[in-house]
Motif scaffolding. Structure first.
Motif, PDB file in Angstrom:
ATOM      1  N   ARG A 190       1.199   4.125  -3.094  1.00  0.00           N
ATOM      2  CA  ARG A 190       1.035   5.593  -2.915  1.00  0.00           C
ATOM      3  C   ARG A 190       2.273   6.329  -3.408  1.00  0.00           C
ATOM      4  O   ARG A 190       2.179   7.358  -4.132  1.00  0.00           O
ATOM      5  CB  ARG A 190       0.776   5.910  -1.448  1.00  0.00           C
ATOM      6  CG  ARG A 190      -0.587   5.409  -0.964  1.00  0.00           C
ATOM      7  CD  ARG A 190      -0.726   5.633   0.534  1.00  0.00           C
ATOM      8  NE  ARG A 190      -2.002   5.095   1.013  1.00  0.00           N
ATOM      9  CZ  ARG A 190      -2.347   5.046   2.312  1.00  0.00           C
ATOM     10  NH1 ARG A 190      -1.497   5.512   3.225  1.00  0.00           N
ATOM     11  NH2 ARG A 190      -3.520   4.543   2.656  1.00  0.00           N
ATOM     12  N   ARG A 249     -11.326  11.231  -7.533  1.00  0.00           N
ATOM     13  CA  ARG A 249     -12.297  10.385  -6.827  1.00  0.00           C
ATOM     14  C   ARG A 249     -12.474   9.046  -7.538  1.00  0.00           C
ATOM     15  O   ARG A 249     -12.551   7.991  -6.902  1.00  0.00           O
ATOM     16  CB  ARG A 249     -13.638  11.133  -6.737  1.00  0.00           C
ATOM     17  CG  ARG A 249     -14.677  10.401  -5.916  1.00  0.00           C
ATOM     18  CD  ARG A 249     -15.940  11.248  -5.811  1.00  0.00           C
ATOM     19  NE  ARG A 249     -16.931  10.557  -5.012  1.00  0.00           N
ATOM     20  CZ  ARG A 249     -16.995  10.569  -3.694  1.00  0.00           C
ATOM     21  NH1 ARG A 249     -16.059  11.232  -3.008  1.00  0.00           N
ATOM     22  NH2 ARG A 249     -17.937   9.917  -3.050  1.00  0.00           N
ATOM     23  N   LEU A 265      -8.916   2.298  -6.999  1.00  0.00           N
ATOM     24  CA  LEU A 265      -7.906   1.709  -6.107  1.00  0.00           C
ATOM     25  C   LEU A 265      -8.565   1.008  -4.918  1.00  0.00           C
ATOM     26  O   LEU A 265      -8.127  -0.074  -4.475  1.00  0.00           O
ATOM     27  CB  LEU A 265      -6.927   2.785  -5.636  1.00  0.00           C
ATOM     28  CG  LEU A 265      -5.997   3.350  -6.710  1.00  0.00           C
ATOM     29  CD1 LEU A 265      -5.177   4.523  -6.124  1.00  0.00           C
ATOM     30  CD2 LEU A 265      -5.069   2.282  -7.245  1.00  0.00           C
ATOM     31  N   LYS A 266      -9.625   1.660  -4.402  1.00  0.00           N
ATOM     32  CA  LYS A 266     -10.318   1.054  -3.257  1.00  0.00           C
ATOM     33  C   LYS A 266     -10.974  -0.269  -3.656  1.00  0.00           C
ATOM     34  O   LYS A 266     -10.949  -1.259  -2.916  1.00  0.00           O
ATOM     35  CB  LYS A 266     -11.377   2.029  -2.739  1.00  0.00           C
ATOM     36  CG  LYS A 266     -12.013   1.613  -1.437  1.00  0.00           C
ATOM     37  CD  LYS A 266     -12.956   2.689  -0.932  1.00  0.00           C
ATOM     38  CE  LYS A 266     -13.583   2.272   0.381  1.00  0.00           C
ATOM     39  NZ  LYS A 266     -14.507   3.332   0.906  1.00  0.00           N
ATOM     40  N   GLY A 267     -11.532  -0.324  -4.888  1.00  0.00           N
ATOM     41  CA  GLY A 267     -12.136  -1.573  -5.348  1.00  0.00           C
ATOM     42  C   GLY A 267     -11.086  -2.666  -5.543  1.00  0.00           C
ATOM     43  O   GLY A 267     -11.296  -3.832  -5.198  1.00  0.00           O
ATOM     44  N   GLU A 268      -9.947  -2.216  -6.179  1.00  0.00           N
ATOM     45  CA  GLU A 268      -8.876  -3.192  -6.325  1.00  0.00           C
ATOM     46  C   GLU A 268      -8.393  -3.704  -4.968  1.00  0.00           C
ATOM     47  O   GLU A 268      -8.120  -4.904  -4.792  1.00  0.00           O
ATOM     48  CB  GLU A 268      -7.714  -2.557  -7.101  1.00  0.00           C
ATOM     49  CG  GLU A 268      -8.054  -2.252  -8.555  1.00  0.00           C
ATOM     50  CD  GLU A 268      -6.903  -1.561  -9.265  1.00  0.00           C
ATOM     51  OE1 GLU A 268      -5.861  -1.334  -8.606  1.00  0.00           O
ATOM     52  OE2 GLU A 268      -7.035  -1.274 -10.455  1.00  0.00           O
ATOM     53  N   ASP A 269      -8.300  -2.717  -4.032  1.00  0.00           N
ATOM     54  CA  ASP A 269      -7.838  -3.124  -2.688  1.00  0.00           C
ATOM     55  C   ASP A 269      -8.831  -4.088  -2.044  1.00  0.00           C
ATOM     56  O   ASP A 269      -8.435  -5.076  -1.403  1.00  0.00           O
ATOM     57  CB  ASP A 269      -7.643  -1.873  -1.830  1.00  0.00           C
ATOM     58  CG  ASP A 269      -7.150  -2.224  -0.452  1.00  0.00           C
ATOM     59  OD1 ASP A 269      -5.985  -2.683  -0.327  1.00  0.00           O
ATOM     60  OD2 ASP A 269      -7.918  -2.080   0.536  1.00  0.00           O
ATOM     61  N   ARG A 270     -10.138  -3.814  -2.223  1.00  0.00           N
ATOM     62  CA  ARG A 270     -11.146  -4.693  -1.612  1.00  0.00           C
ATOM     63  C   ARG A 270     -11.100  -6.094  -2.236  1.00  0.00           C
ATOM     64  O   ARG A 270     -11.190  -7.112  -1.554  1.00  0.00           O
ATOM     65  CB  ARG A 270     -12.538  -4.076  -1.789  1.00  0.00           C
ATOM     66  CG  ARG A 270     -13.639  -4.918  -1.125  1.00  0.00           C
ATOM     67  CD  ARG A 270     -14.998  -4.286  -1.298  1.00  0.00           C
ATOM     68  NE  ARG A 270     -15.091  -3.035  -0.573  1.00  0.00           N
ATOM     69  CZ  ARG A 270     -15.162  -1.828  -1.144  1.00  0.00           C
ATOM     70  NH1 ARG A 270     -15.129  -1.725  -2.487  1.00  0.00           N
ATOM     71  NH2 ARG A 270     -15.237  -0.739  -0.423  1.00  0.00           N
ATOM     72  N   TRP A 315      -9.487   6.977  -6.873  1.00  0.00           N
ATOM     73  CA  TRP A 315      -9.539   6.467  -5.481  1.00  0.00           C
ATOM     74  C   TRP A 315     -10.519   5.305  -5.369  1.00  0.00           C
ATOM     75  O   TRP A 315     -10.221   4.276  -4.736  1.00  0.00           O
ATOM     76  CB  TRP A 315      -9.930   7.613  -4.549  1.00  0.00           C
ATOM     77  CG  TRP A 315     -10.229   7.148  -3.141  1.00  0.00           C
ATOM     78  CD1 TRP A 315     -11.409   7.086  -2.527  1.00  0.00           C
ATOM     79  CD2 TRP A 315      -9.290   6.655  -2.212  1.00  0.00           C
ATOM     80  NE1 TRP A 315     -11.314   6.612  -1.281  1.00  0.00           N
ATOM     81  CE2 TRP A 315      -9.978   6.324  -1.044  1.00  0.00           C
ATOM     82  CE3 TRP A 315      -7.885   6.467  -2.254  1.00  0.00           C
ATOM     83  CZ2 TRP A 315      -9.354   5.814   0.088  1.00  0.00           C
ATOM     84  CZ3 TRP A 315      -7.290   5.967  -1.116  1.00  0.00           C
ATOM     85  CH2 TRP A 315      -8.006   5.618   0.039  1.00  0.00           C
ATOM     86  N   LYS A 316     -11.690   5.411  -5.972  1.00  0.00           N
ATOM     87  CA  LYS A 316     -12.657   4.326  -5.924  1.00  0.00           C
ATOM     88  C   LYS A 316     -12.116   3.083  -6.622  1.00  0.00           C
ATOM     89  O   LYS A 316     -12.338   1.951  -6.183  1.00  0.00           O
ATOM     90  CB  LYS A 316     -13.964   4.760  -6.578  1.00  0.00           C
ATOM     91  CG  LYS A 316     -14.752   5.741  -5.726  1.00  0.00           C
ATOM     92  CD  LYS A 316     -16.078   6.073  -6.393  1.00  0.00           C
ATOM     93  CE  LYS A 316     -16.909   7.024  -5.520  1.00  0.00           C
ATOM     94  NZ  LYS A 316     -18.211   7.345  -6.121  1.00  0.00           N
ATOM     95  N   LYS A 330       0.836  -1.216   0.000  1.00  0.00           N
ATOM     96  CA  LYS A 330       0.000   0.000   0.000  1.00  0.00           C
ATOM     97  C   LYS A 330       0.865   1.257   0.000  1.00  0.00           C
ATOM     98  O   LYS A 330       0.602   2.223  -0.747  1.00  0.00           O
ATOM     99  CB  LYS A 330      -0.927  -0.020   1.218  1.00  0.00           C
ATOM    100  CG  LYS A 330      -2.038  -1.056   1.113  1.00  0.00           C
ATOM    101  CD  LYS A 330      -2.893  -1.095   2.375  1.00  0.00           C
ATOM    102  CE  LYS A 330      -3.662   0.193   2.519  1.00  0.00           C
ATOM    103  NZ  LYS A 330      -4.574   0.155   3.692  1.00  0.00           N
TER     104      LYS A 330
END
Length: 357
Positions: A45, A80, A86-91, A83-84, A41
């Motif tokens: 970044r 945004r 990346l957040k989806g990939e992270d999830r 970020w979403k 992570k």
């Protein structure tokens, strides 16, 4: 996300009963993956910032332009959306990681169960091995016992063969004796006096003797003893008839011959023995069958000896052999009976009444 990771970490890091190297290795793997995710992570970044800076620097021609250019701004909504994304990939990666962790935990439990089963199977195998060793020992002992039994069986068969052979001999002898007994019963009377495992006593009276002696002659009493060495002893009661002196012995094969000789002698001497038996009631006499000698004790110091020839009283004679007084010979030349051929009874009557001795 953090709560799930902490829960998964605590479950995986809990000790499962005994310390298991496989479980410890799985727990270390979980910690390694968690740390790797944190590092990734941070790296993502930093890589994003570095990419933005490199894009900016590529569009500048000099350093002053960098100092004079205002800070770039992304279009509205782009950051945004990134970020979403990346957040989806992270999830998705987190879900995949959690799924892998669950699979790894299941595999760790399966490995632990299989290890316990394997330990149980090894223990059973060890028990089976001990049982096999015990069975081999018992089988070896049984084989030795069987070999010993075979040897004993061969020895017993050999002994049984000898016993059967001896039994056949005894049966043959028994049949022969039964034939002799049957033949004897045709011309004599036999009474059993005593019988046990090693001795037999009988009383025999031939019918011919009964006719010749007018039933005055006592019966022939015999005692037969035997042993396991195939030997016999035949004893004649001398007190009854004075037939033979001592006892006769030999092997069983000779018994029938010996018995027949004794009976034949008894039959041939029936009249002589009957006369001797009658004389015993009136005179002090002693009959010596082996010497065929009759000893007459007239007084305590005077002894007369009479010789009985074979075939008496038909073809043989009774003769005065000697007269002794106190052991010294007495002259018998003056003794002249009325007839030359006297019987034993006549001789004893003559000697008893003669004043010359």
């Amino acid at each position: 996300m953090a709560a799930v990771r902490s829960t998964g970490d605590s479950v995986l890091l809990e000790p499962c009963g005994d310390s298991d190297p496989d479980l410890e290795e799985a727990a270390g793997m979980v910690l390694f993956l968690s740390d790797s995710r944190r590092v990734q992570k941070v790296l993502w970044r930093q890589l994003f910032v570095l990419d933005s800076m490199m894009s900016l620097l590529e569009g500048l021609e000099c350093v002053q332009q960098l100092m004079a250019q205002p800070c770039p701004s992304l279009p509205e909504g782009v950051a945004r959306r990134r970020w979403k994304a990346l957040k989806g990939e992270d999830r998705s990666e987190l879900e995949e990681t959690e799924m892998l962790l669950r699979c790894l935990q299941d595999q760790a439990h399966n490995i632990h169960d299989r290890k316990q089963k394997l330990a149980h199977l090894v223990q059973q195998l060890h028990g089976r091995k001990q049982q096999c060793e015990q069975h081999e020992t018992l089988l070896h002992k049984a084989q030795k016992a069987l070999l010993s039994c075979d040897q004993q069986l061969k020895q017993l068969k050999k002994e049984a063969g000898a016993v059967i052979s001896q039994l056949i001999t005894w049966q043959s002898l028994r049949d022969e004796l039964q034939g002799c007994v049957a033949a004897m019963l045709d011309f004599m009377q036999i009474n059993l006096l005593a019988f046990n495992q090693s001795e037999l006593s009988v009383e025999i009276r031939p019918r011919l003797c009964s006719i010749l002696s007018s039933n005055k002659l006592e019966s022939l009493k015999l005692s037969v003893t035997w042993d396991h060495a195939d030997q016999f002893r035949l004893q004649v009661d001398e007190g009854t008839v004075g037939l033979v002196e001592g006892c006769l012995s030999g092997r069983w094969a000779e018994f029938s011959t010996t018995l027949l000789e004794v009976i034949q002698c008894y039959v041939c001497q029936a009249e002589l023995l009957s006369e001797v038996q009658a004389l015993r009631s009136s005179f002090a006499i002693d009959w010596r069958p082996s010497q065929r000698l009759l000893v007459y004790l007239k007084t305590s110091s005077l002894v007369c000896h009479l010789k009985v020839e074979e075939g008496y009283p038909h073809s043989g004679r009774a003769q005065l052999l000697s007269v002794r007084r106190d052991g010294q010979p007495v002259d018998t030349s003056e003794l002249k009976p009325r007839k030359a051929d006297l019987s034993l009874t006549e001789w004893l009557v003559f000697l008893c009444s003669s004043p010359l001795i």
